[in-house]
Design an enzyme around this catalytic site. Structure first.
Site, PDB file in Angstrom:
ATOM      1  N   GLY A 151      -2.900   8.306  -4.250  1.00  0.00           N
ATOM      2  CA  GLY A 151      -2.259   9.509  -4.790  1.00  0.00           C
ATOM      3  C   GLY A 151      -0.998   9.870  -4.034  1.00  0.00           C
ATOM      4  O   GLY A 151      -0.660   9.297  -3.008  1.00  0.00           O
ATOM      5  N   ASP A 152      -0.290  10.843  -4.563  1.00  0.00           N
ATOM      6  CA  ASP A 152       0.876  11.461  -3.924  1.00  0.00           C
ATOM      7  C   ASP A 152       1.127  12.727  -4.743  1.00  0.00           C
ATOM      8  O   ASP A 152       0.201  13.218  -5.428  1.00  0.00           O
ATOM      9  CB  ASP A 152       2.090  10.506  -3.929  1.00  0.00           C
ATOM     10  CG  ASP A 152       3.245  11.001  -3.049  1.00  0.00           C
ATOM     11  OD1 ASP A 152       3.186  10.812  -1.830  1.00  0.00           O
ATOM     12  OD2 ASP A 152       4.203  11.605  -3.582  1.00  0.00           O
ATOM     13  N   LYS A 181       0.855  -1.191   0.000  1.00  0.00           N
ATOM     14  CA  LYS A 181       0.000   0.000   0.000  1.00  0.00           C
ATOM     15  C   LYS A 181       0.878   1.224   0.000  1.00  0.00           C
ATOM     16  O   LYS A 181       1.805   1.348   0.817  1.00  0.00           O
ATOM     17  CB  LYS A 181      -0.875  -0.005   1.275  1.00  0.00           C
ATOM     18  CG  LYS A 181      -1.830   1.178   1.368  1.00  0.00           C
ATOM     19  CD  LYS A 181      -3.116   0.911   0.632  1.00  0.00           C
ATOM     20  CE  LYS A 181      -3.956   2.141   0.400  1.00  0.00           C
ATOM     21  NZ  LYS A 181      -3.655   2.869  -0.844  1.00  0.00           N
ATOM     22  N   THR A 228      -4.700  13.540   5.132  1.00  0.00           N
ATOM     23  CA  THR A 228      -3.286  13.688   5.513  1.00  0.00           C
ATOM     24  C   THR A 228      -3.080  15.015   6.257  1.00  0.00           C
ATOM     25  O   THR A 228      -2.449  15.059   7.314  1.00  0.00           O
ATOM     26  CB  THR A 228      -2.372  13.602   4.281  1.00  0.00           C
ATOM     27  OG1 THR A 228      -2.713  12.429   3.546  1.00  0.00           O
ATOM     28  CG2 THR A 228      -0.916  13.525   4.681  1.00  0.00           C
ATOM     29  N   LYS A 279       5.324   1.786  -3.137  1.00  0.00           N
ATOM     30  CA  LYS A 279       5.232   3.141  -3.703  1.00  0.00           C
ATOM     31  C   LYS A 279       5.477   3.035  -5.198  1.00  0.00           C
ATOM     32  O   LYS A 279       6.192   2.142  -5.656  1.00  0.00           O
ATOM     33  CB  LYS A 279       6.300   4.046  -3.078  1.00  0.00           C
ATOM     34  CG  LYS A 279       6.013   5.523  -3.216  1.00  0.00           C
ATOM     35  CD  LYS A 279       5.049   6.032  -2.171  1.00  0.00           C
ATOM     36  CE  LYS A 279       4.641   7.461  -2.440  1.00  0.00           C
ATOM     37  NZ  LYS A 279       3.837   8.029  -1.328  1.00  0.00           N
ATOM     38  N   ASN A 300      -2.290  19.119  -1.840  1.00  0.00           N
ATOM     39  CA  ASN A 300      -3.297  18.444  -1.016  1.00  0.00           C
ATOM     40  C   ASN A 300      -2.962  18.505   0.478  1.00  0.00           C
ATOM     41  O   ASN A 300      -3.793  18.922   1.294  1.00  0.00           O
ATOM     42  CB  ASN A 300      -3.416  16.989  -1.493  1.00  0.00           C
ATOM     43  CG  ASN A 300      -4.303  16.169  -0.586  1.00  0.00           C
ATOM     44  OD1 ASN A 300      -3.841  15.561   0.375  1.00  0.00           O
ATOM     45  ND2 ASN A 300      -5.592  16.165  -0.858  1.00  0.00           N
ATOM     46  N   GLN A 331       7.138   3.854   3.861  1.00  0.00           N
ATOM     47  CA  GLN A 331       5.721   3.466   3.892  1.00  0.00           C
ATOM     48  C   GLN A 331       5.494   2.204   4.724  1.00  0.00           C
ATOM     49  O   GLN A 331       4.457   2.063   5.367  1.00  0.00           O
ATOM     50  CB  GLN A 331       5.236   3.250   2.446  1.00  0.00           C
ATOM     51  CG  GLN A 331       3.742   3.274   2.278  1.00  0.00           C
ATOM     52  CD  GLN A 331       3.158   4.673   2.210  1.00  0.00           C
ATOM     53  OE1 GLN A 331       3.702   5.527   1.516  1.00  0.00           O
ATOM     54  NE2 GLN A 331       2.068   4.914   2.896  1.00  0.00           N
ATOM     55  N   SER A 343      -7.019   5.756   3.754  1.00  0.00           N
ATOM     56  CA  SER A 343      -7.072   4.834   2.611  1.00  0.00           C
ATOM     57  C   SER A 343      -7.432   3.431   3.090  1.00  0.00           C
ATOM     58  O   SER A 343      -8.197   2.714   2.442  1.00  0.00           O
ATOM     59  CB  SER A 343      -5.722   4.790   1.891  1.00  0.00           C
ATOM     60  OG  SER A 343      -5.582   5.882   1.027  1.00  0.00           O
TER      61      SER A 343
HETATM   62  P1  NDP Z   1       0.629  17.793  -4.339  1.00  0.00           P
HETATM   63  O1  NDP Z   1       1.083  17.440  -5.677  1.00  0.00           O
HETATM   64  O2  NDP Z   1      -0.824  17.973  -4.081  1.00  0.00           O
HETATM   65  O3  NDP Z   1       1.368  19.136  -3.848  1.00  0.00           O
HETATM   66  C1  NDP Z   1       2.750  19.213  -3.776  1.00  0.00           C
HETATM   67  C2  NDP Z   1       3.130  20.623  -3.373  1.00  0.00           C
HETATM   68  O4  NDP Z   1       4.512  20.647  -3.063  1.00  0.00           O
HETATM   69  C3  NDP Z   1       2.913  21.629  -4.471  1.00  0.00           C
HETATM   70  O5  NDP Z   1       2.607  22.875  -3.910  1.00  0.00           O
HETATM   71  C4  NDP Z   1       4.274  21.665  -5.160  1.00  0.00           C
HETATM   72  O6  NDP Z   1       4.554  22.866  -5.846  1.00  0.00           O
HETATM   73  C5  NDP Z   1       5.195  21.507  -3.976  1.00  0.00           C
HETATM   74  N1  NDP Z   1       6.448  20.877  -4.413  1.00  0.00           N
HETATM   75  C6  NDP Z   1       6.598  19.688  -5.032  1.00  0.00           C
HETATM   76  N2  NDP Z   1       7.881  19.452  -5.320  1.00  0.00           N
HETATM   77  C7  NDP Z   1       8.554  20.527  -4.873  1.00  0.00           C
HETATM   78  C8  NDP Z   1       9.908  20.887  -4.863  1.00  0.00           C
HETATM   79  N3  NDP Z   1      10.859  20.093  -5.409  1.00  0.00           N
HETATM   80  N4  NDP Z   1      10.246  22.084  -4.301  1.00  0.00           N
HETATM   81  C9  NDP Z   1       9.291  22.891  -3.755  1.00  0.00           C
HETATM   82  N5  NDP Z   1       7.994  22.601  -3.740  1.00  0.00           N
HETATM   83  C10 NDP Z   1       7.623  21.438  -4.290  1.00  0.00           C
HETATM   84  O7  NDP Z   1       1.239  16.678  -3.361  1.00  0.00           O
HETATM   85  P2  NDP Z   1       0.761  16.232  -1.914  1.00  0.00           P
HETATM   86  O8  NDP Z   1       0.284  17.425  -1.156  1.00  0.00           O
HETATM   87  O9  NDP Z   1      -0.107  15.054  -2.065  1.00  0.00           O
HETATM   88  O10 NDP Z   1       2.127  15.708  -1.286  1.00  0.00           O
HETATM   89  C11 NDP Z   1       3.032  16.572  -0.592  1.00  0.00           C
HETATM   90  C12 NDP Z   1       3.954  15.740   0.277  1.00  0.00           C
HETATM   91  O11 NDP Z   1       3.163  14.983   1.235  1.00  0.00           O
HETATM   92  C13 NDP Z   1       4.810  14.704  -0.439  1.00  0.00           C
HETATM   93  O12 NDP Z   1       6.042  14.563   0.248  1.00  0.00           O
HETATM   94  C14 NDP Z   1       4.004  13.423  -0.263  1.00  0.00           C
HETATM   95  O13 NDP Z   1       4.810  12.262  -0.387  1.00  0.00           O
HETATM   96  C15 NDP Z   1       3.487  13.613   1.138  1.00  0.00           C
HETATM   97  N6  NDP Z   1       2.323  12.816   1.494  1.00  0.00           N
HETATM   98  C16 NDP Z   1       1.162  12.901   0.779  1.00  0.00           C
HETATM   99  C17 NDP Z   1       0.072  12.167   1.151  1.00  0.00           C
HETATM  100  C18 NDP Z   1      -1.249  12.316   0.462  1.00  0.00           C
HETATM  101  O14 NDP Z   1      -2.236  11.741   0.968  1.00  0.00           O
HETATM  102  N7  NDP Z   1      -1.361  13.057  -0.624  1.00  0.00           N
HETATM  103  C19 NDP Z   1       0.128  11.200   2.249  1.00  0.00           C
HETATM  104  C20 NDP Z   1       1.374  11.256   3.005  1.00  0.00           C
HETATM  105  C21 NDP Z   1       2.427  12.011   2.601  1.00  0.00           C
HETATM  106  P3  NDP Z   1       4.524  22.892  -7.460  1.00  0.00           P
HETATM  107  O15 NDP Z   1       3.075  22.771  -7.831  1.00  0.00           O
HETATM  108  O16 NDP Z   1       5.126  24.207  -7.808  1.00  0.00           O
HETATM  109  O17 NDP Z   1       5.333  21.720  -7.925  1.00  0.00           O
END
Ligand code: NDP
Length: 448
Positions: free
Chosen positions: A168-169, A93, A213, A129, A244, A114, A380
Site C-alpha cells: 500500500g501507499d 518492492k 510505518t 513503486k 495510515n 525505495q 512487509s
Molecule cells: P494515506 O492515504 O493513508 O493517508 C495520506 C494522508 O495524507 C491523508 O490524511 C491525506 O489527506 C494526506 N494527503 C495526501 N495528499 C496530500 C496533499 N497533497 N496535501 C495534504 N495532505 C495530503 O497514506 P499513507 O499514510 O499510507 O502515506 C502517507 C505518506 O507516507 C506518503 O508519503 C507515503 O508515501 C508514505 N509512506 C507510507 C508507507 C505505508 O506503509 N503506508 C510506508 C512509507 C512511507 P486527504 O485524505 O485529504 O487526501
C-alpha cells in the site's frame, strides 16, 4: 573537479536531460547524489563500474490503461504504472499509490527512494513503486473494487513473489490490498501470498504491518533523542496527514508519553490541546472514511482550521506524514522560531530542499524519510518471510523485530555519518550506507 565530482555532476545532468519536466525525480536524485561525494571519492571502483550511470535509470517502467465502470454505468479510464527500479538486492518492492496527482515523475521519485530505503532494512529487497491517477475519495466500495480488479488485470503480468511485490501507499490501504490480491488469485489460479504485502491477518497478512510505518517512525525518533536532553515523554507533537502513517505515529508517540495536539488532511488541520482522541480519529478516518472536519464536530472542545497549514502549530517534535514537499523553508523557519527540536519524516520527501537546509542551519534534529519511515517496508519484508514459511508470528514478535530494525537503521546511519566525516547528519549517513550496499551488489553482479 575530481573524477568523483565529475561523475556525480554527469549523473545529475543525465537525469535532467533524460526526464524533462520530472522535477520530483530530479529532486530525489539530487538529494542522494549530493551526499555521495565522500564515498565516491574513497571508492573509485563505483565510478569505474558505472554505478552512478546505472542506478539513475529504472530497469523497467510499465505503463498501462485501466478502464472501469462507475456506479452510473459510465466507463472511466485511468492510467496505471509500475516502475521497477532496481532488483540488485532482491525482488522489486514498493507500494502502490492511488491519488489524482500520480504520474511517472511521482513514481520514479518514489521508486528511486525505495531502493535505498529497502537497502537500509538489511533485508533482500529491491526497489520499485507503482500506482494510478485514480482518486478513491468519494468512491463507493463497488467502484474501488472494480478499479482494483482492472488495475490488477494488467499488473498481474508483471509481478510475483520472487519478481515484484507491491504493497500500500497513499490511497491504498487494507480494503484495496484485499481487492488487488483477490484479483491476482483469480487471474493466476494460485495462492501465492507473498506476491503482495499489507494483506489482512486473516488471509496471509502480518500482525503489526498496519502499524509498522508509524510505529517505526517513533522508534526511530526515540533513538534520535537518546543522547540528548529531550525525550518523547511530555513532548508536544504535531503530525501532518491523518492516514495510515500519521495515525500510528500518533498512537505510538502518545503511548510513549507525548501529547499529540494536531493532525491534518488535504483540506485543513485540527488542533486539540488536550491531545487527540486517537480512537475517535481512527473510527472517523479508517472505518467511516470521513473527512477530518468530522473529528472536530464530534469531539468538541477543539478547533478545525479549514485551508490552514498545520505547521503553524508550535511543537517540540514535528512528524510530516502526509505527502511530498508539504513542509517548505518558511514552515521550517516557523517551526524553529516556535521551539521545534526535531523533525522526522514519516512521508516520503515531505521536506523541500530549502526546508532541509533551514533545519540544518537552525540545529533541529532531522530524521530523513529513507531511514525514519523504513519500518513499513521492513515489516512487509517480514510478511514475505512468514508467507514463504507458511506461518504467522504474533504481534509482539513482529513489533519487536520492527523495533530492532529501526534501532539498527538509526545506528547504521549515525555510524556511517561519523565514518564519512559528516557527524550527526543522518540523511547523509543513511544515503551513503544504503548506496554502498546496493553499489557493492551491482559491482558483484556485473554490467546487467
Ligand atoms: P494515506 O492515504 O493513508 O493517508 C495520506 C494522508 O495524507 C491523508 O490524511 C491525506 O489527506 C494526506 N494527503 C495526501 N495528499 C496530500 C496533499 N497533497 N496535501 C495534504 N495532505 C495530503 O497514506 P499513507 O499514510 O499510507 O502515506 C502517507 C505518506 O507516507 C506518503 O508519503 C507515503 O508515501 C508514505 N509512506 C507510507 C508507507 C505505508 O506503509 N503506508 C510506508 C512509507 C512511507 P486527504 O485524505 O485529504 O487526501
Amino acid at each position: 573537479m575530481s573524477d568523483a565530482d565529475a561523475a556525480l555532476h554527469e549523473a545529475l545532468d543525465t537525469v535532467v536531460r533524460r526526464n524533462p519536466g520530472q522535477a520530483l525525480f530530479r529532486q530525489a536524485v539530487h538529494e542522494v547524489l549530493e551526499s555521495l561525494a565522500p564515498v565516491v571519492k574513497q571508492h573509485p571502483e563505483y565510478v569505474e563500474g558505472g554505478i552512478l550511470k546505472r542506478i539513475i535509470e529504472p530497469e523497467r517502467v510499465v505503463s498501462f490503461r485501466v478502464p472501469w465502470v462507475d456506479d452510473n454505468g459510465v466507463i472511466q479510464v485511468q492510467r496505471g504504472c509500475r516502475v521497477q527500479f532496481s532488483s540488485d538486492l532482491g525482488p522489486y518492492k514498493g507500494g502502490l499509490r492511488f491519488h489524482k496527482s500520480v504520474d511517472e515523475d511521482t513514481l520514479k521519485f518514489l521508486g528511486f527512494e525505495q531502493i535505498f530505503k529497502n537497502a537500509l532494512t538489511g533485508l533482500g529487497l529491491g526497489g520499485g513503486k507503482g500506482g494510478s491517477d485514480f482518486d478513491p475519495h468519494g468512491k463507493s466500495d463497488g467502484e474501488v473494487m472494480r478499479f482494483c480488479q482492472s488495475f490488477m488485470a494488467e499488473l498481474a503480468h508483471h509481478i510475483g513473489q520472487d519478481l515484484d511485490v507491491p504493497a500500500g501507499d497513499i490511497g491504498v490501504g487494507g480494503r484495496e490490498i484485499g481487492y488487488l490480491y483477490g484479483q491476482y488469485r483469480k487471474i493466476t489460479g494460485r495462492n501465492e501470498a507473498g506476491v503482495i504485502t499489507g494483506k489482512g491477518v486473516g488471509y496471509g497478512g502480518s500482525w503489526a504491518r498496519t502499524e509498522a510505518t508509524g510505529y517505526g517512525l517513533v522508534y526511530f525518533v526515540r533513538e534520535m533523542l537518546q543522547d540528548t536532553k529531550y525525550s518523547l515523554e511530555g513532548a508536544r507533537v504535531v503530525v501532518s496527514g491523518s492516514g495510515n502513517v500519521a495515525l500510528y505515529a500518533a498512537k505510538k508517540a502518545s503511548q510513549l508519553g507525548a501529547t499529540v495536539v494536531a493532525c491534518s488532511d488535504s483540506q485543513g488541520y485540527v488542533l486539540d490541546e488536550d491531545g487527540l482522541d486517537l480512537d475517535l480519529l481512527s473510527e472517523i478516518k479508517d472505518v467511516r472514511r470521513e473527512r477530518l472536519s468530522a473529528y472536530a464536530e464530534e469531539r468538541g472542545n477543539c478547533t478545525y482550521f479549514h485551508g490552514k497549514n498545520v505547521w503553524e502549530v508550535d511543537c517540540d517534535i514535528a512528524l510530516p506524514c502526509a505527502t511530498q514537499n508539504e513542509l517548505d523553508g518558511d514552515d521550517a523557519r516557523r517551526l524553529a522560531d516556535n521551539g521545534c527540536r526535531l523533525i522526522a519524516e514519516g512521508a516520503n520527501m515531505p521536506c523541500t530542499e530549502e526546508a532541509v537546509e533551514v533545519i540544518h542551519e537552525r540545529g533541529i534534529l532531522f530524521g530523513p524519510a529513507k531511514a525514519a519511515n523504513a519500518g513499513g517496508v521492513a515489516t512487509s519484508g517480514l510478511e514475505m518471510r512468514q508467507n514463504a514459511g507458511r506461518l504467522q508470528w504474533d504481534f509482539e514478535r513482529v513489533d519487536s523485530e520492527l523495533d530492532r530494525i529501526m534501532t539498527n537503521i538509526h545506528a547504521t546511519a549515525a555510524a556511517t555519518a561519523d565514518e564519512y566525516g559528516v557527524p550527526g547528519d543522518l540523511a547523509a549517513g543513511a544515503n551513503i550506507a544504503a548506496f554502498r550496499r546496493v553499489a557493492d551488489a551491482m559491482l558483484a553482479q556485473g554490467v546487467i
